[in-house]
Motif scaffolding. Structure first.
Motif, PDB file in Angstrom:
ATOM      1  N   MET A   1       7.444 -16.510  -3.016  1.00 43.52           N
ATOM      2  CA  MET A   1       7.013 -16.478  -1.794  1.00 43.52           C
ATOM      3  C   MET A   1       6.096 -17.467  -1.679  1.00 43.52           C
ATOM      4  N   ASN A   2       6.061 -17.902  -0.313  1.00 45.69           N
ATOM      5  CA  ASN A   2       5.186 -18.923   0.216  1.00 45.69           C
ATOM      6  C   ASN A   2       3.893 -17.905   0.640  1.00 45.69           C
ATOM      7  N   GLY A   3       2.823 -18.644   0.571  1.00 40.52           N
ATOM      8  CA  GLY A   3       1.683 -17.886   1.107  1.00 40.52           C
ATOM      9  C   GLY A   3       0.724 -17.100   0.042  1.00 40.52           C
ATOM     10  N   PRO A   4      -0.313 -16.592   0.342  1.00 40.10           N
ATOM     11  CA  PRO A   4      -0.903 -15.377  -0.419  1.00 40.10           C
ATOM     12  C   PRO A   4      -0.311 -14.169  -0.848  1.00 40.10           C
ATOM     13  N   VAL A   5      -0.450 -14.017  -2.115  1.00 35.15           N
ATOM     14  CA  VAL A   5       0.094 -12.623  -2.793  1.00 35.15           C
ATOM     15  C   VAL A   5      -0.345 -11.603  -2.127  1.00 35.15           C
ATOM     16  N   VAL A   6      -1.530 -11.327  -1.593  1.00 35.18           N
ATOM     17  CA  VAL A   6      -2.037 -10.445  -0.970  1.00 35.18           C
ATOM     18  C   VAL A   6      -2.995 -10.976  -0.056  1.00 35.18           C
ATOM     19  N   VAL A   7      -2.794 -10.316   1.414  1.00 31.30           N
ATOM     20  CA  VAL A   7      -3.864 -10.646   2.273  1.00 31.30           C
ATOM     21  C   VAL A   7      -4.631  -9.514   2.759  1.00 31.30           C
ATOM     22  N   LEU A   8      -6.001  -9.286   2.679  1.00 29.23           N
ATOM     23  CA  LEU A   8      -6.736  -8.311   2.933  1.00 29.23           C
ATOM     24  C   LEU A   8      -7.258  -8.469   4.379  1.00 29.23           C
ATOM     25  N   ILE A   9      -7.459  -7.323   5.262  1.00 24.81           N
ATOM     26  CA  ILE A   9      -7.921  -7.341   6.314  1.00 24.81           C
ATOM     27  C   ILE A   9      -8.564  -6.081   6.689  1.00 24.81           C
ATOM     28  N   GLY A  10      -9.432  -6.097   7.583  1.00 23.29           N
ATOM     29  CA  GLY A  10     -10.215  -4.683   7.949  1.00 23.29           C
ATOM     30  C   GLY A  10     -11.592  -5.028   8.653  1.00 23.29           C
ATOM     31  N   PRO A  11     -12.239  -4.130   8.890  1.00 22.49           N
ATOM     32  CA  PRO A  11     -13.524  -4.387   9.538  1.00 22.49           C
ATOM     33  C   PRO A  11     -14.503  -4.752   8.513  1.00 22.49           C
ATOM     34  N   MET A  12     -15.565  -5.106   9.276  1.00 21.03           N
ATOM     35  CA  MET A  12     -16.923  -5.804   8.291  1.00 21.03           C
ATOM     36  C   MET A  12     -17.282  -4.675   7.467  1.00 21.03           C
ATOM     37  N   GLY A  13     -17.840  -4.844   6.267  1.00 22.45           N
ATOM     38  CA  GLY A  13     -18.210  -3.822   5.168  1.00 22.45           C
ATOM     39  C   GLY A  13     -17.281  -2.981   4.637  1.00 22.45           C
ATOM     40  N   VAL A  14     -15.954  -3.362   4.917  1.00 26.07           N
ATOM     41  CA  VAL A  14     -14.894  -2.417   4.046  1.00 26.07           C
ATOM     42  C   VAL A  14     -14.630  -2.657   2.715  1.00 26.07           C
ATOM     43  N   GLY A  15     -15.305  -3.986   2.481  1.00 26.61           N
ATOM     44  CA  GLY A  15     -15.217  -4.409   0.773  1.00 26.61           C
ATOM     45  C   GLY A  15     -14.088  -5.379   0.503  1.00 26.61           C
ATOM     46  N   LYS A  16     -13.769  -6.018   1.535  1.00 26.52           N
ATOM     47  CA  LYS A  16     -12.443  -6.954   1.501  1.00 26.52           C
ATOM     48  C   LYS A  16     -12.953  -7.886   0.180  1.00 26.52           C
ATOM     49  N   THR A  17     -13.805  -8.596   0.089  1.00 23.86           N
ATOM     50  CA  THR A  17     -14.316  -9.351  -0.857  1.00 23.86           C
ATOM     51  C   THR A  17     -14.374  -8.701  -2.137  1.00 23.86           C
ATOM     52  N   THR A  18     -15.040  -7.629  -2.392  1.00 25.40           N
ATOM     53  CA  THR A  18     -15.381  -6.920  -3.565  1.00 25.40           C
ATOM     54  C   THR A  18     -13.928  -6.684  -4.227  1.00 25.40           C
ATOM     55  N   VAL A  19     -13.030  -6.193  -3.200  1.00 23.18           N
ATOM     56  CA  VAL A  19     -11.886  -5.509  -3.789  1.00 23.18           C
ATOM     57  C   VAL A  19     -10.633  -6.665  -4.026  1.00 23.18           C
ATOM     58  N   GLY A  20     -10.686  -7.720  -3.152  1.00 25.38           N
ATOM     59  CA  GLY A  20     -10.129  -8.987  -3.242  1.00 25.38           C
ATOM     60  C   GLY A  20     -10.310  -9.678  -4.520  1.00 25.38           C
ATOM     61  N   GLU A  21     -11.689  -9.741  -5.001  1.00 30.18           N
ATOM     62  CA  GLU A  21     -12.133 -10.318  -6.347  1.00 30.18           C
ATOM     63  C   GLU A  21     -11.472  -9.498  -7.446  1.00 30.18           C
ATOM     64  N   GLU A  72      -2.577 -23.016   1.851  1.00 30.53           N
ATOM     65  CA  GLU A  72      -2.833 -23.696   0.792  1.00 30.53           C
ATOM     66  C   GLU A  72      -2.939 -22.564  -0.537  1.00 30.53           C
ATOM     67  N   HIS A  73      -3.438 -21.351  -0.124  1.00 31.21           N
ATOM     68  CA  HIS A  73      -3.806 -20.486  -1.218  1.00 31.21           C
ATOM     69  C   HIS A  73      -2.875 -19.440  -1.542  1.00 31.21           C
ATOM     70  N   PRO A  74      -2.234 -19.456  -2.764  1.00 32.11           N
ATOM     71  CA  PRO A  74      -1.126 -18.694  -3.137  1.00 32.11           C
ATOM     72  C   PRO A  74      -1.840 -17.147  -3.787  1.00 32.11           C
ATOM     73  N   GLY A  75      -3.002 -17.123  -4.105  1.00 30.96           N
ATOM     74  CA  GLY A  75      -3.810 -15.975  -4.543  1.00 30.96           C
ATOM     75  C   GLY A  75      -3.918 -14.906  -3.337  1.00 30.96           C
ATOM     76  N   VAL A  76      -5.165 -14.340  -3.874  1.00 25.15           N
ATOM     77  CA  VAL A  76      -5.621 -13.103  -2.977  1.00 25.15           C
ATOM     78  C   VAL A  76      -6.321 -13.676  -1.849  1.00 25.15           C
ATOM     79  N   LEU A  77      -6.278 -13.485  -0.573  1.00 15.87           N
ATOM     80  CA  LEU A  77      -7.027 -13.855   0.466  1.00 15.87           C
ATOM     81  C   LEU A  77      -7.611 -12.737   1.412  1.00 15.87           C
ATOM     82  N   ALA A  78      -8.786 -12.875   1.685  1.00 11.62           N
ATOM     83  CA  ALA A  78      -9.742 -12.056   2.496  1.00 11.62           C
ATOM     84  C   ALA A  78      -9.880 -12.508   3.754  1.00 11.62           C
ATOM     85  N   LEU A  79      -9.752 -12.014   4.876  1.00 13.11           N
ATOM     86  CA  LEU A  79      -9.922 -12.698   6.206  1.00 13.11           C
ATOM     87  C   LEU A  79     -10.981 -11.783   6.925  1.00 13.11           C
ATOM     88  N   GLY A  80     -11.684 -12.560   7.740  1.00  8.42           N
ATOM     89  CA  GLY A  80     -12.917 -11.942   8.564  1.00  8.42           C
ATOM     90  C   GLY A  80     -12.386 -10.735   9.374  1.00  8.42           C
TER      91      GLY A  80
END
Length: 186
Positions: A1-21, A72-80
């Motif tokens: 599959m092309n693109g990220p393996v997971v893309v995280l979306i959601g509201p600010m403060g939901v933990g996208k960065t922490t969970v993504g890491e 460009e990123h094949p890993g986990v991606l968090a969006l604003g």
């Protein structure tokens, strides 16, 4: 599959960065945050971009940052939190393993206090957060393959729920194997 393996979306403060890491670590891949890309490219915080150049300028930067990251990123991606407001971004996410991390306003208050330096929450943060969610929820749910609630869960529990929901396996030696009895929703 092309693109990220997971893309995280959601509201600010939901933990996208922490969970993504955590997800990136468990999947043995890289993590990328489109907001961090913008901050690095502009050499200033997002709040300053909003004040100095305005929200439309920030949204244009965000649209481009997401486009580049998805390409460009094949890993986990968090969006604003507001990335899904852009129609071209929503189209770009079609067919990708997008996970909407959600929480209730009470959880948002507990996590971030709604008094942090978030430009869209400057006045009456609790009410503004609710209004933002009402305006954005349908965009989140439209592009998401799965929805995972983060209320009353640790980041580790949320990461496990995401892996289970997408039917993804841990890299051997990372964290415990996923529950083999879960249905593959991917």
């Amino acid at each position: 599959m092309n693109g990220p393996v997971v893309v995280l979306i959601g509201p600010m403060g939901v933990g996208k960065t922490t969970v993504g890491e955590l997800l990136a670590e468990r999947l043995g891949t890289g993590f990328r945050d489109s907001d961090a890309d913008i901050v690095a490219a502009q050499s200033k915080p997002i709040a300053d971009i909003f004040v100095d150049e305005g929200e439309p300028h920030f949204r244009a930067l965000e649209r481009e940052a997401v486009r580049v990251a998805v390409a460009e990123h094949p890993g986990v991606l968090a969006l604003g939190g507001g990335a899904v407001l852009d129609e071209s971004t929503r189209e770009l996410l079609t067919g990708l393993p997008v996970v909407f991390l959600t929480m209730e306003v009470g959880e948002a208050v507990r996590r971030v206090g709604l008094n942090t330096a978030r430009p869209l929450l400057a006045v009456n943060p609790r009410q503004q957060w609710k209004l933002l969610m009402e305006a954005r929820r349908h965009h989140y749910t439209d592009v998401a393959r799965v929805v995972v609630t983060t209320d009353d869960r640790t980041p580790e529990q949320v990461a496990e729920a995401v892996l289970d929901a997408l039917g993804l396996k841990h890299v051997p030696g990372a964290e415990p194997e996923e529950n083999p009895g879960k249905e593959n929703l991917a």
